[in-house]
Design a protein around this motif. Structure first.
Motif, mmCIF file in Angstrom:
data_model
loop_
_atom_site.group_PDB
_atom_site.id
_atom_site.type_symbol
_atom_site.label_atom_id
_atom_site.label_comp_id
_atom_site.label_asym_id
_atom_site.label_seq_id
_atom_site.Cartn_x
_atom_site.Cartn_y
_atom_site.Cartn_z
ATOM 1 N N ASP A 14 0.887 -1.316 -0.157
ATOM 2 C CA ASP A 14 0.050 0.039 -0.137
ATOM 3 C C ASP A 14 0.917 1.200 0.098
ATOM 4 O O ASP A 14 0.323 2.499 -0.371
ATOM 5 N N ASP A 15 2.080 1.099 0.482
ATOM 6 C CA ASP A 15 3.040 2.425 0.530
ATOM 7 C C ASP A 15 2.234 3.668 1.205
ATOM 8 O O ASP A 15 2.150 4.509 0.764
ATOM 9 N N PRO A 16 1.768 3.168 2.412
ATOM 10 C CA PRO A 16 0.906 4.434 3.118
ATOM 11 C C PRO A 16 1.705 5.416 3.821
ATOM 12 O O PRO A 16 2.977 5.243 4.119
ATOM 13 N N GLN A 17 1.169 6.581 4.081
ATOM 14 C CA GLN A 17 2.092 7.418 4.750
ATOM 15 C C GLN A 17 1.724 7.379 6.310
ATOM 16 O O GLN A 17 2.480 8.171 7.037
ATOM 17 N N LEU A 18 0.547 6.864 6.486
ATOM 18 C CA LEU A 18 0.221 6.714 8.227
ATOM 19 C C LEU A 18 0.053 8.183 8.945
ATOM 20 O O LEU A 18 0.448 8.158 10.030
ATOM 21 N N THR A 19 -0.372 9.276 8.009
ATOM 22 C CA THR A 19 -0.382 10.613 8.834
ATOM 23 C C THR A 19 -1.800 10.882 8.992
ATOM 24 O O THR A 19 -2.696 10.339 8.600
ATOM 25 N N VAL A 20 -2.054 11.994 9.809
ATOM 26 C CA VAL A 20 -3.387 12.642 9.819
ATOM 27 C C VAL A 20 -3.492 13.784 8.883
ATOM 28 O O VAL A 20 -2.895 14.938 9.101
ATOM 29 N N ARG A 21 -4.356 13.580 8.018
ATOM 30 C CA ARG A 21 -4.379 14.547 6.784
ATOM 31 C C ARG A 21 -5.825 14.988 6.612
ATOM 32 O O ARG A 21 -6.290 16.153 6.350
ATOM 33 N N HIS A 22 -6.934 14.261 7.129
ATOM 34 C CA HIS A 22 -8.402 14.467 6.759
ATOM 35 C C HIS A 22 -9.061 15.158 8.167
ATOM 36 O O HIS A 22 -10.105 15.581 7.945
ATOM 37 N N VAL A 23 -8.224 15.038 9.028
ATOM 38 C CA VAL A 23 -8.835 16.014 10.270
ATOM 39 C C VAL A 23 -7.539 16.461 10.995
ATOM 40 O O VAL A 23 -6.593 16.479 10.460
ATOM 41 N N SER A 24 -7.935 17.554 12.111
ATOM 42 C CA SER A 24 -6.868 18.321 12.752
ATOM 43 C C SER A 24 -6.235 17.089 13.715
ATOM 44 O O SER A 24 -6.696 16.248 14.013
ATOM 45 N N GLY A 25 -4.969 17.332 14.177
ATOM 46 C CA GLY A 25 -4.318 16.479 14.926
ATOM 47 C C GLY A 25 -2.844 16.074 14.662
ATOM 48 O O GLY A 25 -2.343 16.765 13.593
ATOM 49 N N VAL A 26 -2.258 15.523 15.622
ATOM 50 C CA VAL A 26 -0.640 15.386 15.556
ATOM 51 C C VAL A 26 -0.516 14.042 14.875
ATOM 52 O O VAL A 26 -1.168 13.011 15.201
ATOM 53 N N MET A 31 13.375 0.599 1.237
ATOM 54 C CA MET A 31 13.527 1.816 1.940
ATOM 55 C C MET A 31 13.166 3.193 1.033
ATOM 56 O O MET A 31 13.125 4.243 1.652
ATOM 57 N N ASP A 32 12.528 3.013 -0.160
ATOM 58 C CA ASP A 32 11.859 4.103 -0.832
ATOM 59 C C ASP A 32 10.460 4.000 -0.484
ATOM 60 O O ASP A 32 9.654 4.859 -1.142
ATOM 61 N N ARG A 33 9.842 3.210 0.420
ATOM 62 C CA ARG A 33 8.467 3.635 0.932
ATOM 63 C C ARG A 33 8.454 5.079 1.724
ATOM 64 O O ARG A 33 9.142 5.471 2.322
ATOM 65 N N GLN A 34 7.284 5.531 1.368
ATOM 66 C CA GLN A 34 6.764 6.893 1.961
ATOM 67 C C GLN A 34 7.250 6.989 3.630
ATOM 68 O O GLN A 34 7.865 8.227 4.077
ATOM 69 N N LEU A 35 6.790 6.118 4.275
ATOM 70 C CA LEU A 35 7.376 5.761 5.687
ATOM 71 C C LEU A 35 8.674 6.173 5.910
ATOM 72 O O LEU A 35 8.987 6.861 7.096
ATOM 73 N N PHE A 36 9.571 5.757 5.079
ATOM 74 C CA PHE A 36 10.975 6.034 5.277
ATOM 75 C C PHE A 36 11.554 7.177 4.673
ATOM 76 O O PHE A 36 12.629 7.905 5.061
ATOM 77 N N ARG A 37 10.930 7.594 3.710
ATOM 78 C CA ARG A 37 11.476 8.890 2.830
ATOM 79 C C ARG A 37 10.776 10.269 3.364
ATOM 80 O O ARG A 37 11.444 11.436 3.061
ATOM 81 N N PRO A 63 8.104 10.839 12.980
ATOM 82 C CA PRO A 63 8.993 10.001 13.209
ATOM 83 C C PRO A 63 8.444 8.378 12.770
ATOM 84 O O PRO A 63 7.449 8.186 12.973
ATOM 85 N N THR A 64 9.432 7.534 12.666
ATOM 86 C CA THR A 64 9.091 6.284 12.195
ATOM 87 C C THR A 64 10.077 5.308 13.006
ATOM 88 O O THR A 64 11.233 5.536 12.846
ATOM 89 N N LEU A 65 9.515 4.192 13.399
ATOM 90 C CA LEU A 65 10.220 3.239 13.763
ATOM 91 C C LEU A 65 10.303 1.878 12.959
ATOM 92 O O LEU A 65 9.211 1.376 12.487
ATOM 93 N N HIS A 66 11.301 1.313 12.608
ATOM 94 C CA HIS A 66 11.493 0.042 11.614
ATOM 95 C C HIS A 66 11.859 -0.860 12.641
ATOM 96 O O HIS A 66 13.108 -0.948 13.027
ATOM 97 N N VAL A 67 11.018 -1.858 12.885
ATOM 98 C CA VAL A 67 11.362 -3.023 13.819
ATOM 99 C C VAL A 67 11.767 -4.188 13.129
ATOM 100 O O VAL A 67 10.810 -4.641 12.136
ATOM 101 N N VAL A 68 12.842 -4.657 13.038
ATOM 102 C CA VAL A 68 13.379 -5.768 12.449
ATOM 103 C C VAL A 68 13.807 -6.968 13.261
ATOM 104 O O VAL A 68 13.994 -6.837 14.561
ATOM 105 N N GLY A 69 13.968 -8.115 12.734
ATOM 106 C CA GLY A 69 14.350 -9.070 13.490
ATOM 107 C C GLY A 69 16.045 -9.264 13.674
ATOM 108 O O GLY A 69 16.652 -8.453 12.961
ATOM 109 N N GLY A 98 15.721 10.311 10.305
ATOM 110 C CA GLY A 98 14.390 10.407 10.857
ATOM 111 C C GLY A 98 13.757 9.120 11.106
ATOM 112 O O GLY A 98 12.633 9.061 11.638
ATOM 113 N N VAL A 99 14.308 7.942 10.758
ATOM 114 C CA VAL A 99 13.828 6.428 10.931
ATOM 115 C C VAL A 99 14.619 5.908 11.945
ATOM 116 O O VAL A 99 16.206 5.824 11.658
#
Length: 279
Positions: A118-130, A145-151, A156-162, A173-174
């Motif tokens: 899906d390459d989502p942004q996971l941000t708040v865009r349609h309502v007010s908020g942080v 690493m070219d996903r929007q979450l990382f670019r 802030p973004t947490l990349h949780v790996v094994g 920022g990641v």
């Protein structure tokens, strides 16, 4: 008024009994009501309630720590077609509701499959908020690493790996975090929640996909499930919840719930762990 039975022969509390059928514009929560929710203020004194849909969010706004899972699906329980196409099963009102959930959360969690497909942004865009902290669960380090979450650096973004993932340094920022894997090669949901707690992230939205949401529910760590059901039949495709098969229906989960009109969709507000919200 409907009365719903809950496990052990009990009856759902009055606050969870109503089946709400609202006008087509019920997804429009007045801004003053939304600002009160963002401020963690109770809506109990609203007479009448500024928006019935807002009452599905009020417990989240007034509780300091929770795990909420969200899924959008068709009537027959599909979250995507067989080819993976999912834009858009649910309507605009459900998208706005999802962004409200993000606006109330400290962190929003997705699995590697959702990040890739899906390459989502996971941000708040349609309502007010942080914007919440974005969390990608990527046991094998397969998400490019070219996903929007990382670019993008809007949040802030947490990349949780094994522990065995072989990766280059993350973009600015990641933050990369390492967690152990269980015998299925996945993270234990309780470990993920503990990790987020060390980052002072206590309101957690598990947004997808179906496998990740199912793992968190099966681990018993999800307090509420917001299931948004669209009025369409796909007939085949990727299922939503996929948990360990059960033999008989007496072992099925039978949670208390409320339903709300959300545009043309129906929101099922499912209470999986009542103690979290004083139930």
């Amino acid at each position: 008024m409907m009365q719903r039975l809950i496990p052990n022969g009990g009856v759902m509390p009055d606050s969870m009994v109503r089946t709400n059928r609202l006008s087509p514009d019920a997804d429009v929560i007045p801004d003053a009501t939304w600002q009160r929710l963002l401020a963690g203020q109770s809506l109990d004194d609203d007479k009448p309630m500024a928006s019935e849909l807002a009452s599905s969010l009020a417990p989240l706004a007034t509780t300091a720590s929770w795990v909420v899972a969200q899924l959008g699906q068709s009537l027959d329980g599909r979250i995507a077609t067989q080819s993976g196409h999912s834009h858009y099963i649910n309507g605009r009102a459900s998208l706005v509701h999802l962004h409200r959930l993000r606006g109330l959360a400290d962190a929003v969690v997705i699995g590697a499959g959702t990040a890739e497909a899906d390459d989502p942004q996971l941000t708040v865009r349609h309502v007010s908020g942080v914007h919440p902290t974005r969390v990608v669960l990527d046991p094998r380090g397969r998400v490019p690493m070219d996903r929007q979450l990382f670019r993008t650096s809007v949040a802030p973004t947490l990349h949780v790996v094994g522990p065995d993932a072989s990766l280059t340094d993350p973009p600015a920022g990641v933050e990369r975090c390492v967690l152990p894997l269980n015998d299925r090669g996945q993270f234990a949901p309780c470990d993920v929640i503990e990790l987020l707690g060390t980052h002072q992230l206590h309101r957690i939205l598990v947004e997808g996909g179906g496998v990740t949401v199912s793992q968190f529910i099966e681990a018993g760590v999800v307090d509420r499930l917001h299931l948004l059901v669209a009025p369409l039949l796909i007939g085949s495709g990727r299922p939503g919840l996929q948990m360990t098969p059960i033999e008989t229906l007496d072992t099925a989960l039978r949670p208390a719930l409320r339903t709300f009109r959300c545009g043309e969709d129906t929101l099922f507000d499912v209470l999986l762990r009542p103690a979290t919200f004083g139930g």
